[in-house]
Design a protein around this motif. Sequence first.
Motif, mmCIF file in Angstrom:
data_model
loop_
_atom_site.group_PDB
_atom_site.id
_atom_site.type_symbol
_atom_site.label_atom_id
_atom_site.label_comp_id
_atom_site.label_asym_id
_atom_site.label_seq_id
_atom_site.Cartn_x
_atom_site.Cartn_y
_atom_site.Cartn_z
ATOM 1 N N THR A 50 -70.826 37.816 -9.405
ATOM 2 C CA THR A 50 -70.473 37.635 -7.997
ATOM 3 C C THR A 50 -70.031 38.944 -7.363
ATOM 4 O O THR A 50 -70.377 39.239 -6.218
ATOM 5 C CB THR A 50 -69.365 36.575 -7.861
ATOM 6 O OG1 THR A 50 -69.813 35.343 -8.429
ATOM 7 C CG2 THR A 50 -68.999 36.351 -6.402
ATOM 8 N N TRP A 96 -73.095 40.937 -6.699
ATOM 9 C CA TRP A 96 -73.817 40.357 -5.568
ATOM 10 C C TRP A 96 -73.202 40.796 -4.247
ATOM 11 O O TRP A 96 -73.922 41.162 -3.305
ATOM 12 C CB TRP A 96 -73.795 38.841 -5.695
ATOM 13 C CG TRP A 96 -74.529 38.116 -4.605
ATOM 14 C CD1 TRP A 96 -75.870 37.884 -4.525
ATOM 15 C CD2 TRP A 96 -73.955 37.513 -3.425
ATOM 16 N NE1 TRP A 96 -76.171 37.181 -3.387
ATOM 17 C CE2 TRP A 96 -75.017 36.937 -2.698
ATOM 18 C CE3 TRP A 96 -72.654 37.412 -2.945
ATOM 19 C CZ2 TRP A 96 -74.801 36.271 -1.495
ATOM 20 C CZ3 TRP A 96 -72.440 36.753 -1.744
ATOM 21 C CH2 TRP A 96 -73.503 36.189 -1.032
ATOM 22 N N MET A 111 -75.175 42.932 -1.447
ATOM 23 C CA MET A 111 -75.390 42.330 -0.136
ATOM 24 C C MET A 111 -74.786 43.178 0.979
ATOM 25 O O MET A 111 -75.420 43.406 2.019
ATOM 26 C CB MET A 111 -74.796 40.928 -0.100
ATOM 27 C CG MET A 111 -75.641 39.876 -0.789
ATOM 28 S SD MET A 111 -77.246 39.614 0.037
ATOM 29 C CE MET A 111 -76.708 38.921 1.594
ATOM 30 N N ALA A 145 -79.958 41.450 -4.938
ATOM 31 C CA ALA A 145 -78.987 40.439 -4.519
ATOM 32 C C ALA A 145 -79.641 39.059 -4.503
ATOM 33 O O ALA A 145 -79.038 38.056 -4.905
ATOM 34 C CB ALA A 145 -78.427 40.788 -3.148
ATOM 35 N N LEU A 146 -80.897 39.006 -4.057
ATOM 36 C CA LEU A 146 -81.633 37.745 -4.045
ATOM 37 C C LEU A 146 -81.822 37.206 -5.461
ATOM 38 O O LEU A 146 -81.686 35.996 -5.702
ATOM 39 C CB LEU A 146 -82.992 37.951 -3.373
ATOM 40 C CG LEU A 146 -83.906 36.720 -3.283
ATOM 41 C CD1 LEU A 146 -83.262 35.637 -2.420
ATOM 42 C CD2 LEU A 146 -85.258 37.104 -2.705
ATOM 43 N N THR A 180 -78.550 35.562 -6.640
ATOM 44 C CA THR A 180 -77.990 34.488 -5.824
ATOM 45 C C THR A 180 -77.777 33.160 -6.570
ATOM 46 O O THR A 180 -76.743 32.502 -6.381
ATOM 47 C CB THR A 180 -78.866 34.261 -4.571
ATOM 48 O OG1 THR A 180 -78.886 35.461 -3.794
ATOM 49 C CG2 THR A 180 -78.333 33.110 -3.733
#
Length: 260
Positions: free
Chosen positions: A40, A43, A47, A142-143, A146
């Motif tokens: 996380t 991420w 992002m 990042a995708l 997810t």
Amino acid sequence: MHISSGRWVYGLFLALLTAFLWGILPIKLKQVLQVMDPVTVTWFRLMVSGGCLFIYLASVKRLPSRKVLGPKGGLLVLLIGFGLFFNQHLAELLTSLSDYTAGVLLVLLASTVWTFYALGQKQLLTVWNSLQVMMVIYLFCALLLTPWVHPLEALNLSPLQGWLLLACCMNTLIAYGAFAEALAHWEASRVSATLAITPLVTFVAVAIAARIWPDYVHAEQINALGYGGAVLVVLGSALVALGPSLIAGLRARRARVVPG
């Protein structure tokens, strides 16, 4: 094939900036990871960094075009770059492991993969600039992450940890941007050699932070042999990164002094 601009002094500065920012990153991450899981945190870093670059490139109408990659060879490098960038973060994503040996092996794996990532990114610089390359990598990775993230964990952060998370995001934006730009001006091997000092930056930063914030940061215990190894790392990196450039400069100066 991408050809460096030849501005090796500027490339060296950018590589040193990258090493410094990466070196101090673990101190900030250590506090954030007390509340959030590594995936996380990564991420959020990707992002925020990718989002900032997207907004900037969109505002100046310089978003990257897929057409310039070509139907096969550019596209292949891009896909390889995505995969290698994602694998470079394995050590970070799995830092929750308590086994010291596993951590060392992951660092070695990340170092190996990082070499191929740098080469792949250098090829992408033939069709995109450094900001465009990093924006695509940030958002695509990042995708990929997810499905495994838990963004609501950020609500459990203390004010200090929240600011540190933001600092980690900005660190990623600037450090990887400087790294990408360094590759545009200097050989990939020289940039990678310079980045070898990153662990030493971390060691010094931890030692300083432990004196300033002893309740949050604890200094590493390293013996005399370890210090000797640190000195060798610095000397070896300097020799690999700067040696050829310095020798070439001396030869050029000698050629001007002594007519052929």
